[in-house]
Motif scaffolding. Structure first.
Motif, mmCIF file in Angstrom:
data_model
loop_
_atom_site.group_PDB
_atom_site.id
_atom_site.type_symbol
_atom_site.label_atom_id
_atom_site.label_comp_id
_atom_site.label_asym_id
_atom_site.label_seq_id
_atom_site.Cartn_x
_atom_site.Cartn_y
_atom_site.Cartn_z
ATOM 1 N N SER A 137 67.730 26.270 -7.971
ATOM 2 C CA SER A 137 66.807 27.315 -8.399
ATOM 3 C C SER A 137 65.565 27.392 -7.527
ATOM 4 O O SER A 137 65.019 28.465 -7.317
ATOM 5 N N ASN A 151 69.207 32.360 -16.207
ATOM 6 C CA ASN A 151 68.402 33.129 -15.258
ATOM 7 C C ASN A 151 67.191 32.368 -14.718
ATOM 8 O O ASN A 151 66.178 32.966 -14.386
ATOM 9 N N ASP A 166 66.926 30.874 -11.866
ATOM 10 C CA ASP A 166 66.747 31.253 -10.455
ATOM 11 C C ASP A 166 65.865 32.495 -10.348
ATOM 12 O O ASP A 166 64.902 32.528 -9.571
ATOM 13 N N GLN A 167 66.176 33.502 -11.134
ATOM 14 C CA GLN A 167 65.437 34.756 -11.078
ATOM 15 C C GLN A 167 64.022 34.594 -11.607
ATOM 16 O O GLN A 167 63.067 35.158 -11.058
ATOM 17 N N ARG A 168 63.854 33.807 -12.658
ATOM 18 C CA ARG A 168 62.499 33.614 -13.208
ATOM 19 C C ARG A 168 61.596 32.887 -12.219
ATOM 20 O O ARG A 168 60.412 33.222 -12.100
ATOM 21 N N ALA A 220 61.976 32.911 -8.913
ATOM 22 C CA ALA A 220 61.719 33.850 -7.808
ATOM 23 C C ALA A 220 60.651 34.870 -8.185
ATOM 24 O O ALA A 220 59.782 35.203 -7.374
ATOM 25 N N VAL A 221 60.662 35.355 -9.411
ATOM 26 C CA VAL A 221 59.662 36.322 -9.857
ATOM 27 C C VAL A 221 58.296 35.649 -9.960
ATOM 28 O O VAL A 221 57.270 36.243 -9.598
#
Length: 134
Positions: free
Chosen positions: A18, A125, A127-129, A131-132
């Motif tokens: 992540s 999610n 990874d996405q959290r 990145a954001v």
């Protein structure tokens, strides 16, 4: 790619995977000179050379600023600039120290990650959290 301390079956849901994006950004900025997906640190690598080049620029900037204070004049504006440069240089030194210990940290973290994943499961999610958030 297999991560340090992980098998093929559990490498897909890990915190290390992540933060891969963050490690790549740190590599681009010269902050964390690790090779591969942060599984090894080499003194003789392009990433270390890049980091030490940035350090040399900061040291040169500091020396020029001190010479300017000595022979031209002292000003608080230059003192603020100098403090920022010293802060950045200190951060780079600390990140290099972290990079030297990074493979061992990743191995230990992977073990903790595996144990926590068995008990609590892997967050959806993540990874996405991450990145954001960056």
């Amino acid at each position: 790619m297999i991560y340090v301390g992980q098998s093929k079956t559990d490498r897909f849901g890990s915190f290390h995977k992540s933060i891969n994006f963050l490690v790549k950004i740190a590599n681009c900025l010269g902050l964390l000179p690790v090779t591969g997906l942060a599984t090894e640190f080499k003194w003789r690598s392009w990433k270390c050379l890049y980091t030490f080049t940035i350090m040399a620029i900061f040291v040169t900037n500091s020396v020029i600023c001190i010479i300017n204070w000595t022979f031209v004049k002292f000003s608080l504006k230059l003192l603020g600039t100098q403090m920022n440069v010293i802060n950045a240089l200190t951060s780079l030194v600390l990140y290099v120290k972290l990079a030297k210990k990074w493979p061992k940290l990743v191995k230990v973290w992977s073990e903790v990650d595996r144990k926590m994943n068995q008990v609590y499961g892997y967050p959806k999610n993540l990874d996405q959290r991450i990145a954001v958030a960056t």
